[in-house]
Structures are given as C-alpha cells and as structure tokens.
Design a protein around this motif. Structure first.
Motif, mmCIF file in Angstrom:
data_model
loop_
_atom_site.group_PDB
_atom_site.id
_atom_site.type_symbol
_atom_site.label_atom_id
_atom_site.label_comp_id
_atom_site.label_asym_id
_atom_site.label_seq_id
_atom_site.Cartn_x
_atom_site.Cartn_y
_atom_site.Cartn_z
ATOM 1 N N GLY A 164 1.025 4.181 -2.811
ATOM 2 C CA GLY A 164 0.841 5.600 -2.499
ATOM 3 C C GLY A 164 1.854 6.446 -3.266
ATOM 4 O O GLY A 164 1.510 7.457 -3.894
ATOM 5 N N HIS A 165 3.129 6.005 -3.266
ATOM 6 C CA HIS A 165 4.168 6.704 -4.045
ATOM 7 C C HIS A 165 3.768 6.744 -5.528
ATOM 8 O O HIS A 165 3.918 7.754 -6.204
ATOM 9 C CB HIS A 165 5.504 5.976 -3.936
ATOM 10 C CG HIS A 165 6.258 6.271 -2.674
ATOM 11 N ND1 HIS A 165 6.595 7.547 -2.291
ATOM 12 C CD2 HIS A 165 6.760 5.461 -1.715
ATOM 13 C CE1 HIS A 165 7.262 7.495 -1.146
ATOM 14 N NE2 HIS A 165 7.383 6.246 -0.766
ATOM 15 N N ALA A 166 3.300 5.598 -6.016
ATOM 16 C CA ALA A 166 2.960 5.509 -7.443
ATOM 17 C C ALA A 166 1.817 6.463 -7.786
ATOM 18 O O ALA A 166 1.831 7.125 -8.831
ATOM 19 C CB ALA A 166 2.568 4.072 -7.790
ATOM 20 N N ALA A 201 0.839 -1.202 0.000
ATOM 21 C CA ALA A 201 0.000 0.000 0.000
ATOM 22 C C ALA A 201 0.874 1.252 0.000
ATOM 23 O O ALA A 201 0.612 2.221 -0.723
ATOM 24 C CB ALA A 201 -0.922 0.003 1.214
ATOM 25 N N HIS A 202 1.942 1.227 0.800
ATOM 26 C CA HIS A 202 2.884 2.345 0.880
ATOM 27 C C HIS A 202 3.449 2.681 -0.504
ATOM 28 O O HIS A 202 3.413 3.817 -0.956
ATOM 29 C CB HIS A 202 4.006 1.959 1.855
ATOM 30 C CG HIS A 202 5.062 2.998 2.033
ATOM 31 N ND1 HIS A 202 5.120 3.802 3.151
ATOM 32 C CD2 HIS A 202 6.094 3.398 1.245
ATOM 33 C CE1 HIS A 202 6.142 4.630 3.034
ATOM 34 N NE2 HIS A 202 6.764 4.406 1.889
ATOM 35 N N GLU A 203 3.943 1.661 -1.189
ATOM 36 C CA GLU A 203 4.545 1.887 -2.509
ATOM 37 C C GLU A 203 3.493 2.337 -3.527
ATOM 38 O O GLU A 203 3.772 3.144 -4.412
ATOM 39 C CB GLU A 203 5.267 0.628 -2.998
ATOM 40 C CG GLU A 203 6.403 0.131 -2.091
ATOM 41 C CD GLU A 203 7.450 1.186 -1.755
ATOM 42 O OE1 GLU A 203 7.583 2.171 -2.507
ATOM 43 O OE2 GLU A 203 8.124 1.039 -0.713
ATOM 44 N N ALA A 243 7.947 13.780 0.179
ATOM 45 C CA ALA A 243 7.979 12.569 -0.651
ATOM 46 C C ALA A 243 7.178 11.439 -0.018
ATOM 47 O O ALA A 243 6.637 10.585 -0.714
ATOM 48 C CB ALA A 243 9.414 12.106 -0.867
ATOM 49 N N GLU A 244 7.088 11.441 1.303
ATOM 50 C CA GLU A 244 6.402 10.331 1.979
ATOM 51 C C GLU A 244 4.936 10.641 2.279
ATOM 52 O O GLU A 244 4.270 9.873 2.964
ATOM 53 C CB GLU A 244 7.136 9.941 3.258
ATOM 54 C CG GLU A 244 8.534 9.358 3.035
ATOM 55 C CD GLU A 244 8.543 8.096 2.182
ATOM 56 O OE1 GLU A 244 7.546 7.369 2.180
ATOM 57 O OE2 GLU A 244 9.548 7.862 1.480
ATOM 58 N N THR A 245 4.426 11.766 1.782
ATOM 59 C CA THR A 245 3.049 12.145 2.091
ATOM 60 C C THR A 245 2.041 11.099 1.588
ATOM 61 O O THR A 245 1.260 10.546 2.365
ATOM 62 C CB THR A 245 2.702 13.497 1.443
ATOM 63 O OG1 THR A 245 3.689 14.433 1.838
ATOM 64 C CG2 THR A 245 1.349 13.993 1.887
ATOM 65 N N ALA A 246 2.065 10.848 0.305
ATOM 66 C CA ALA A 246 1.069 9.960 -0.281
ATOM 67 C C ALA A 246 1.270 8.518 0.171
ATOM 68 O O ALA A 246 0.309 7.765 0.341
ATOM 69 C CB ALA A 246 1.137 10.038 -1.797
ATOM 70 N N SER A 247 2.538 8.135 0.382
ATOM 71 C CA SER A 247 2.816 6.755 0.775
ATOM 72 C C SER A 247 2.350 6.486 2.204
ATOM 73 O O SER A 247 1.720 5.460 2.468
ATOM 74 C CB SER A 247 4.299 6.465 0.636
ATOM 75 O OG SER A 247 5.047 7.422 1.345
ATOM 76 N N THR A 248 2.657 7.415 3.117
ATOM 77 C CA THR A 248 2.211 7.227 4.501
ATOM 78 C C THR A 248 0.684 7.222 4.555
ATOM 79 O O THR A 248 0.075 6.425 5.270
ATOM 80 C CB THR A 248 2.747 8.357 5.402
ATOM 81 O OG1 THR A 248 4.140 8.497 5.167
ATOM 82 C CG2 THR A 248 2.504 8.073 6.862
#
Ligand SMILES: [Zn+2]
Length: 597
Positions: A385-387, A381-383, A408-413
């Motif tokens: 989010g990055h995508a 799910a985290h990755e 950078a970690e906003t969408a992934s978190t």
C-alpha cells in the motif's frame, strides 16, 4: 502461475552494493550540487519588486532536484543496512547520509527565511508569473512557518543549543533504557525481550513479566521524570519565545490539520467506546478472568495456524487488490515480478518491515521477513500500500511529494484492510474466524484506547509543565487517570509508569507521536468504506486523493475528494461504523462458540 523470487534486486539501482562505484559518483554529484545550491541561496536577494525574480524559479528547481537525489541515496543506504546488519561499509554511508541531510536542511532554513522577506503582494505575483502555482501550497506553507518563528539568528541559536539541551535528553533516555534489565525466572531480559513476553500466550508469563517490568521502570522513574521534564521544558520555553501558547500548535501544523478536526475525531470515538468496553468484557471471559489487566488487552484468544507460502501470499494479495483497484493489482504484480521485495527468512537481516522510495528511479523497495503467517500476508499488503502511494506520486514535483504522518498510513491501512477482511471471509472454520476478527478488533482497541490514553496524558502533562516540573508521583497519577478514562475503567490494573516505558513520549523530532496514528487509521477506514460501496469506479478518485496528500491540508483533501467535512462528526461516524460491525460479528460468533465450549 508465475513464481516470484523472495529476494530484492538492488543492483538495478546502484550496481555493487555498499562498495558501488556508481554510488560513490552519485554521492559526489550530490555534494557538488549542494555547494552550488548553498552559494546560490546565500547570494539570493529577496525581490523588492515582482520583476526581479528570475533566479527564484531556478533555485526551487535545484532544491527539488537535490531533494530527489538525497532521498534516492538515503533509501539505498536504508536497504543496505537492513539486508545485512553486519555490512560495515553501509554503516559508514549512514554517517555520510546524516552529514548530507544536515547540510541540506540548513540551506533550506536559510532559503525559507529569505522567502519570508518577500512582501505578500509581490509574492502572489511572483508565484503566478513564474508558473509556480503547482507548488504554491508548499511554498506558502514554508513561508508561513518561517514567519511564525523568531529571526534566523535566534532560531539558529535555538537549533545549536537544542543539540545538547534538547535532543541530548532523548539520547540520555535511550542510554538508560539500553542499560536496563528486567529479571525473569533467573534470566536478565532486555527491555525489548521483556516487552515481547508481555504479549505471551500464557497469562502467568505475562503477569510475572509485568510485575517485574513495573518494578524496573519504577526504580528508574526519578531519572525518566527528569529527562521528560527537561525535554518538555525546552520545547515549552522555545514555544514561549515564539509566542506560541498551545502545545498542540506544532503537531497540528506538522500534520496539516485543525484542532477542530482532532476534537471531532476523539468525540466520536468516545461516543462509541461502549462497543469496545463490551468487547473487552467478552474477551475477559475467553481468557477466563473476571476483568482484564492491561497486559491482557493484546493477548490472543486463539491461534490461526493457517500458512501461506510466499507465492500463495502474493497471489492472495493480487487477487483481492484487483477487486478494489485493477491498477493497484497491476502495480503489485510488477513489484513482485521485478523483485522490489526482500522477504526471505534468513539470519543477518534487520527485524521489522518498511517500504522506501527511490524517487530518482521512480521505484520502491519493500523490506520484511516473510515466514508464511497470515499476519505476514497482512504486513506485506500494508507495505505494498505504501509502495502504491509513492507510485502514484512519482510524476509530481518533488516539493509536492512530502506527506505527514497522519496521511502516510492511508494507502497502507487501506491495502491491509482489504487483505485482513478477505482473510476473515476465507477463514476455514468459525474458531479461526473468531481469532482473525479478534486480531482486527485489537487494532481498533489500540488506536481508540491505548493511543487515546497517550494523547490525554501528553496534553495534560504539557499544560501542567508550563507552571513547573511535574514530579514522578504526579506523572504516575496523570497516566492512571488517562488510562482509566481511555479504557473507560474496563480494566482492573493499569500501567502507571507507561510515561517512562513508552519511547514515543521521549522523541524530540515530533511532539505528540500519538494522535496521527488514530487519525490515519480512521481516515483510511472512511475511504475504505466508500470504496467498498462504489467498487472499482472509486479507483480514479482514490488515486487523485493520494496524489494530493503532499500538497493540501487534510480538511481540504477530504472535502475535495470525499466531499466530507472532517471538522464535523459525520465522516468519523461512518469510518467507525466499519469497526463496530466487526465487534458485532465477533459478539455473535463468540456467543455461538462460547456456549459450545
Ligand atoms: Zn505503515
């Protein structure tokens, strides 16, 4: 139900893997474009009047074009080397990639130095006349950064000396660490192996490894105090020549944030440490000790043995994403169906996970090894989010697609939280629920305590280093002080040589490789809290926010899209609230279960 393949499709990017003809042609095109660009930048004369600007827009266009191609090539090489660590041809491409990257960087430095030579008023007119308003933020920022530095000749001397005098120390660090062994029950463990054992389920294993671990780092401490002092000394000396006094200047600028924001964040965290203090005390009970040692902080208190195969994991993610954002769910379905994900559990793959973008094809690829644990589902799910973050940025100008570590970690978190919360809600019994909650709270402990200690140590060390070398005994002292403060003296044993064992203090790329993590985590949780309140209506706002992450300072980003002031405490209070709720739920459940034990 769709059945998804757990392997990725790279041929649709370049046919034929590391021997691909298509790839070879693509790289020669980049090489040609780079030499053209180099000639043009060399010939470019900073305009003295606003009318002389015809070639500037063209140059910027070319820079964006090359940057998209270099990223496309680089992403492909990352995928090749990750899917098969023994792919020799892929290794050769890695060298080509560094060479192209260095060439491109030098051209850009030269270009930025020329931008600085344009008078401020003429610059303003040019930006408007050439229709460059959309990328004005990034261009202005580059101008400001270049202005803050020394002349191009002096900066290039610094860059050249940095290879041996600065980055060299970081390499030396890696070399020494690579040779180190940590003895354990008749075996010689590498640093990586020993580090895994530090989070072993069995406390006697952790304790024994930790003792040997400390001894091993202590034995090399005189070498590491040299590498650390030298690389920090080089950095501070460079700052001094540029007239920079504050060691936080460079990291804050890199993360596009103000010192006031950073202070507000740490103030609120410190205010709420009492919750984590209580949490760690209760955790000590579960582990059957009076007080935790530093090596107990991330030990599990129970195990979730729930498993989900790849397709069940995919369905679980899609289902829960949909509740927050139908668009993100749809994107995710496509990513699974088009085989953008390499998840197969097989030998020969690199460890770890990542997400990488192909800006030219407007696609992404995710790499990980999926063995079916709930933590694998969270990582996936985290990755994703990055995508998704990259996906919503696809149609922006290349210059506006670069975002710093803290956002950078906003969408992934965000994506990871959706799934971690859903897993807690779906837990099959209270024992599993407790274990899953504990796992969630551990993240907060890492960001609020462990990373806080790193930050406190680093800022104090840099300030002391200004007046001379800081001996290893003093480094140990500074580290213990920082940890006692960050963990609020909850532990009975700390890690005094952490300044030596933590790689991040010895990275030369970016200084202060710590606070951006905490920022990103809380920033994302603040957004998550708002999304949970507003439901799918929040989706549009969320996408607009992500799209601006590469072209705004974080304070402006938050004001525009969330209507909050990051320099004040309110936002951080609200973000932390969601973490504290987890702790409270954990406490209640723990009381209930503990009395039954
Ligand atoms: Zn990430």
């Amino acid at each position: 139900m769709n059945l998804y393949e757990p392997t990725w499709d790279l041929d649709s990017i370049f046919q034929g893997g590391s021997e691909s003809e298509e790839l070879k042609n693509y790289v020669s095109t980049i090489e040609n474009k780079l030499s053209e660009l180099h000639n043009l930048v060399e010939r470019f004369m900073p305009p003295k009047i606003a009318e002389q600007t015809t070639d500037l827009a063209d140059l910027i266009e070319r820079i964006q074009d090359v940057s998209v191609r270099v990223r496309q090539f680089s992403a492909y090489i990352s995928c090749l080397s990750a899917q098969d660590v023994n792919d020799q041809a892929a290794h050769r491409w890695v060298t080509t990639r560094s060479e192209l990257g260095a060439k491109f960087k030098n051209i850009q430095i030269e270009f930025d130095q020329k931008l600085v030579q344009i008078d401020a008023n003429i610059w303003k007119t040019i930006i408007k006349d050439l229709d460059l308003l959309e990328v004005a933020f990034v261009l202005d920022e580059r101008r400001e950064k270049a202005k803050d530095k020394l002349s191009i000749e002096q900066e290039s001397i610094i860059n050249n000396l940095a290879v041996d005098g600065y980055h060299g120390w970081s390499q030396m660090y890696d070399t020494i660490v690579g040779k180190m062994n940590i003895p354990y029950r008749g075996e010689d463990l590498s640093v990586g192996q020993a580090s895994n054992k530090l989070s072993d389920n069995d406390r006697s294993v952790r304790r024994e490894v930790f003792q040997n671990w400390q001894q091993a780092w202590e034995e090399q401490a005189d070498l590491f105090s040299q590498t650390l002092n030298h690389l920090a000394g080089f950095r501070l000396q460079t700052y001094k020549h540029r007239g920079w006094d504050n060691p936080l200047k460079e990291p804050l600028e890199y993360n596009r944030m103000s010192e006031k924001t950073l202070k507000a964040m740490w103030t609120v965290i410190t205010k709420h440490k009492k919750h984590y203090k209580r949490f760690l005390e209760v955790k000590a009970q579960w582990l059957g000790v009076e007080k935790l040692s530093i090596y107990d902080v991330h030990a599990p208190i129970g195990n979730s043995d729930q498993k989900m195969d790849y397709n069940a994991g995919a369905q679980f993610i899609i289902k829960h994403f949909r509740k927050f954002s139908p668009l993100m769910a749809k994107f995710t379905e496509q990513a699974f169906a088009n085989r953008w994900i390499e998840a197969e559990d097989r030998p020969g793959k690199r460890p770890g996970g990542f997400c990488t973008s192909f800006p030219h094809s407007k696609e992404t690829r995710i790499f990980m090894t999926y063995s079916g644990t709930l933590s694998n589902v969270a990582t996936l799910a985290h990755e994703l989010g990055h995508a998704y973050h990259q996906h919503v940025m696809n149609d922006l100008p290349g210059l506006n697609q670069g975002y710093a570590m803290n956002v950078a970690e906003t969408a992934s978190t965000f994506a990871e939280m959706i799934v971690a919360d859903a897993a807690v809600r779906d837990a099959k019994d209270s024992k599993e629920k407790l274990a899953l909650l504990e796992d969630k709270i551990q993240r907060s402990v890492a960001f609020f305590m462990n990373i806080h200690a790193r930050y406190l140590f680093e800022i104090r060390f840099y300030n002391e280093r200004k007046s001379g070398t800081v001996p290893k005994e003093r480094l140990n002292e500074l580290m213990i002080e920082a940890q006692e403060e960050a963990y609020q003296e909850t532990l009975n044993e700390y890690d005094q040589t952490f300044w030596a064992s933590k790689l991040h203090f010895h990275i030369t790329g970016v200084p202060f490789y710590n606070f951006p993590y905490t920022f990103g985590y809380l920033f994302s949780l603040g957004i998550y809290a708002q999304a949970a309140k507003e439901g799918p209506a929040f989706e549009e706002k969320y996408v607009a926010l992500l799209q601006d992450t590469g072209s705004m300072r974080v304070e402006d980003l938050a004001l525009k899209h969330l209507d909050v002031n990051l320099e004040e405490e309110d936002f951080w209070e609200q973000a932390l609230q969601t973490c504290i709720e987890d702790v409270e739920e954990f406490m209640k459940l723990s009381d209930l279960l503990y009395s039954k034990e």
